[in-house]
Design a protein around this motif. Structure first.
Motif, PDB file in Angstrom:
ATOM      1  N   ILE A  40       0.857   4.118  -2.998  1.00  0.00           N
ATOM      2  CA  ILE A  40       0.528   5.529  -2.762  1.00  0.00           C
ATOM      3  C   ILE A  40       1.676   6.431  -3.217  1.00  0.00           C
ATOM      4  CG2 ILE A  40       0.112   7.277  -0.987  1.00  0.00           C
ATOM      5  CD1 ILE A  40      -1.472   5.154   0.564  1.00  0.00           C
ATOM      6  N   ASN A  44       0.657   8.593  -6.303  1.00  0.00           N
ATOM      7  CA  ASN A  44       0.331   9.978  -5.943  1.00  0.00           C
ATOM      8  C   ASN A  44       1.584  10.839  -5.861  1.00  0.00           C
ATOM      9  OD1 ASN A  44      -2.230   8.963  -5.691  1.00  0.00           O
ATOM     10  ND2 ASN A  44      -2.345   9.130  -3.475  1.00  0.00           N
ATOM     11  N   SER A  94      -2.091   4.870   4.151  1.00  0.00           N
ATOM     12  CA  SER A  94      -2.369   6.306   4.125  1.00  0.00           C
ATOM     13  C   SER A  94      -1.722   7.005   5.311  1.00  0.00           C
ATOM     14  CB  SER A  94      -3.885   6.532   4.147  1.00  0.00           C
ATOM     15  OG  SER A  94      -4.193   7.888   4.386  1.00  0.00           O
ATOM     16  N   GLY A 102       0.813  -1.206   0.000  1.00  0.00           N
ATOM     17  CA  GLY A 102       0.000   0.000   0.000  1.00  0.00           C
ATOM     18  C   GLY A 102       0.850   1.260   0.000  1.00  0.00           C
ATOM     19  N   GLY A 151      -5.936   3.950   9.413  1.00  0.00           N
ATOM     20  CA  GLY A 151      -5.993   5.213   8.695  1.00  0.00           C
ATOM     21  C   GLY A 151      -6.637   6.349   9.466  1.00  0.00           C
ATOM     22  N   MET A 177      -4.747  -0.048   2.350  1.00  0.00           N
ATOM     23  CA  MET A 177      -4.672   1.354   1.965  1.00  0.00           C
ATOM     24  C   MET A 177      -4.940   2.319   3.126  1.00  0.00           C
ATOM     25  SD  MET A 177      -3.502   0.929  -0.939  1.00  0.00           S
ATOM     26  CE  MET A 177      -3.474   2.578  -1.658  1.00  0.00           C
ATOM     27  N   PRO A 178      -5.919   2.053   4.027  1.00  0.00           N
ATOM     28  CA  PRO A 178      -6.073   2.970   5.165  1.00  0.00           C
ATOM     29  C   PRO A 178      -4.809   3.069   6.023  1.00  0.00           C
ATOM     30  CG  PRO A 178      -8.032   1.626   4.934  1.00  0.00           C
ATOM     31  CD  PRO A 178      -7.010   1.048   3.995  1.00  0.00           C
ATOM     32  N   THR A 179      -4.188   1.937   6.319  1.00  0.00           N
ATOM     33  CA  THR A 179      -2.974   1.967   7.134  1.00  0.00           C
ATOM     34  C   THR A 179      -1.832   2.623   6.359  1.00  0.00           C
ATOM     35  OG1 THR A 179      -3.688  -0.072   8.232  1.00  0.00           O
ATOM     36  CG2 THR A 179      -1.384   0.570   8.507  1.00  0.00           C
ATOM     37  N   VAL A 233       2.208   6.954   4.927  1.00  0.00           N
ATOM     38  CA  VAL A 233       2.736   7.920   3.964  1.00  0.00           C
ATOM     39  C   VAL A 233       2.598   9.342   4.500  1.00  0.00           C
ATOM     40  CG1 VAL A 233       2.541   8.845   1.625  1.00  0.00           C
ATOM     41  CG2 VAL A 233       2.346   6.374   2.014  1.00  0.00           C
ATOM     42  N   ALA A 234       1.544   9.625   5.235  1.00  0.00           N
ATOM     43  CA  ALA A 234       1.420  10.958   5.844  1.00  0.00           C
ATOM     44  C   ALA A 234       2.578  11.223   6.803  1.00  0.00           C
ATOM     45  CB  ALA A 234       0.087  11.075   6.574  1.00  0.00           C
TER      46      ALA A 234
END
Length: 429
Positions: free
Chosen positions: A22, A26, A309, A18, A136, A305-307, A312-313
């Motif tokens: 991302i 992105n 996210s 994931g 997330g 993907m939630p984790t 990556v933040a």
């Protein structure tokens, strides 16, 4: 804009994939937000030849941690391997070399956070771990930054998606525990060995992290009182509904005059409470501050993907600090040493289900035993189960745990009491 910031990724499992998706998908958007691109230079894996289902340059893969730790171009190390060994050694070595670390590892942070923060501070490196709690859902950063002006008085949450899914199914369909557990395993919500989830230890590790941040005092796993959901039955859920409650596995941390409460256990909460409506695999965390009042953070607490996210933040925050030449500015906030409240001193209301002989005077003898230990009854339900046995459901007023335990010990030995079927705490009035 500066050149790309190089990243070393430890692990390419569910969350690692994931993170890769991302950052590569992105990339342009991320670059505009932080002022530089992010590039994953090396990825530590166990097997170089495994098909991971993503378009990946095989030259990025390595089985040697040295390829990441000894590379001066790699400024951020992202750990999504899980576990404590050998992960702790890898993360410690990265921090010692002044590399910032982003991790999703609740076990490592809950157990070894103190020593890792000391290493990060000594080497002017960031240690960021938003994804270690609630996937997330942003909660670590809000507690550390957005709510920093508040004195936090309580953090109460549903922070394990597996058990919330199971209890939601049991509530909605009247299903039994074992049937719902098999279904959760079939859907991938529960592991083949589900012990950490259903026994409450996954939530306890996360609560240790949240309580440490909320109350600025180190809380470790051993400080958290833990009960799982294995004793919850369809009968208890039905009675809870009759009393206008629902049952959730709650992680509860409160700051009191006697010390910090930290506990994870099944709990009856009123059906009108915001957490009562949190179902399926969703998580929610209810935070109370003296200035902000009540706030709630809600979303998916796990998944690729939630984790990713949240991971990556954190990478973006670490990159910003590097660009500004201020890595390590976000330090450990456990600057106090507050006592942890003994569970026997915790006050709560209680739901109690008993099997008793169906004859006159039984309820009076039970009420006397409770009264002798200063346990006051708020409501009583009595159900006939057969011609000789009755089932009694009691809900108490607030009482200390120590008094409740002493009263139950007396009641267990009454000749009229055949079984204490369940005892569940009641919160959220």
């Amino acid at each position: 804009m500066s050149d790309s910031i190089q990243i070393g990724l430890l692990g390419l499992g569910t969350v690692g994939r994931g993170v890769y998706r991302i950052i590569t998908g992105n990339g342009e958007n991320i670059k505009r937000k932080i002022g530089a691109g992010l590039e994953i230079k090396k990825i530590l894996v166990r097997d170089l030849n495994r098909d991971r289902g993503i378009d990946l340059d095989p030259g990025k893969l390595t089985t040697r941690i040295e390829d990441i730790l000894e590379d001066p171009e790699i400024k951020i190390v992202v750990e999504v391997m899980g576990g404590i060994e050998p992960t702790l050694g890898y993360v410690s070595a990265a921090l010692e070399k002044g590399k910032s670390v982003v991790t999703a590892n609740k076990d490592m942070i809950a157990t070894c956070g103190k020593q890792l923060f000391a290493l990060a501070e000594a080497n002017s490196a960031d240690l960021l771990f938003e994804a270690s709690v609630a996937g997330g859902i942003p909660i670590i950063r809000p507690l550390k930054q957005c709510l920093a002006a508040n004195r936090i008085t309580q953090v109460i949450g549903i922070i394990n998606g597996t058990t919330n899914y199971m209890l939601s199914k049991m509530t909605g369909e009247g299903s039994d525990f074992e049937d719902v557990l098999r279904e959760a395993q079939a859907k991938g919500y529960a592991e083949a060995d589900p012990g950490s989830d259903i026994e409450g230890y996954d939530a306890a590790r996360k609560l240790a992290i949240l309580a440490s941040i909320a109350f600025n005092s180190r809380i470790v796993l051993d400080d958290v009182y833990v009960e799982g959901i294995t004793g919850i039955t369809a009968t208890d859920i039905a009675y809870a509904g009759e009393l206008n409650y629902t049952i959730k596995l709650l992680a509860i941390a409160k700051e009191t005059d006697e010390g910090i409460e930290a506990r994870v256990h099944p709990t009856l909460i009123p059906v009108h409470h915001p957490l009562a409506a949190v179902n399926d695999v969703y998580n929610a965390i209810f935070v109370t501050g003296d200035a902000v009042g009540d706030t709630m953070f809600y979303g998916r607490g796990a998944g690729e993907m939630p984790t990713a996210s949240a991971v990556v933040a954190d990478i973006m925050d670490a990159a910003r600090d590097l660009l500004r030449n201020v890595p390590g500015i976000i330090s450990c906030t456990c600057y106090e040493e507050k006592p942890v409240k003994d569970m026997g001193a915790v006050e709560s209301r209680y739901y109690i289900r008993l099997q008793v002989s169906d004859r006159p005077g039984v309820l009076a003898s039970i009420a006397y035993a409770f009264g002798d230990k200063e346990v006051s009854l708020a409501s009583v339900l009595q159900k006939q189960t057969d011609t000789v046995t009755a089932e009694i459901v009691l809900v108490t007023h607030k009482v200390r745990e120590k008094n409740m335990r002493e009263a139950l010990e007396i009641i267990k030995h009454l000749s009229s009491v055949k079984e204490v079927s369940n005892v569940i705490r009641v919160e959220g009035e």
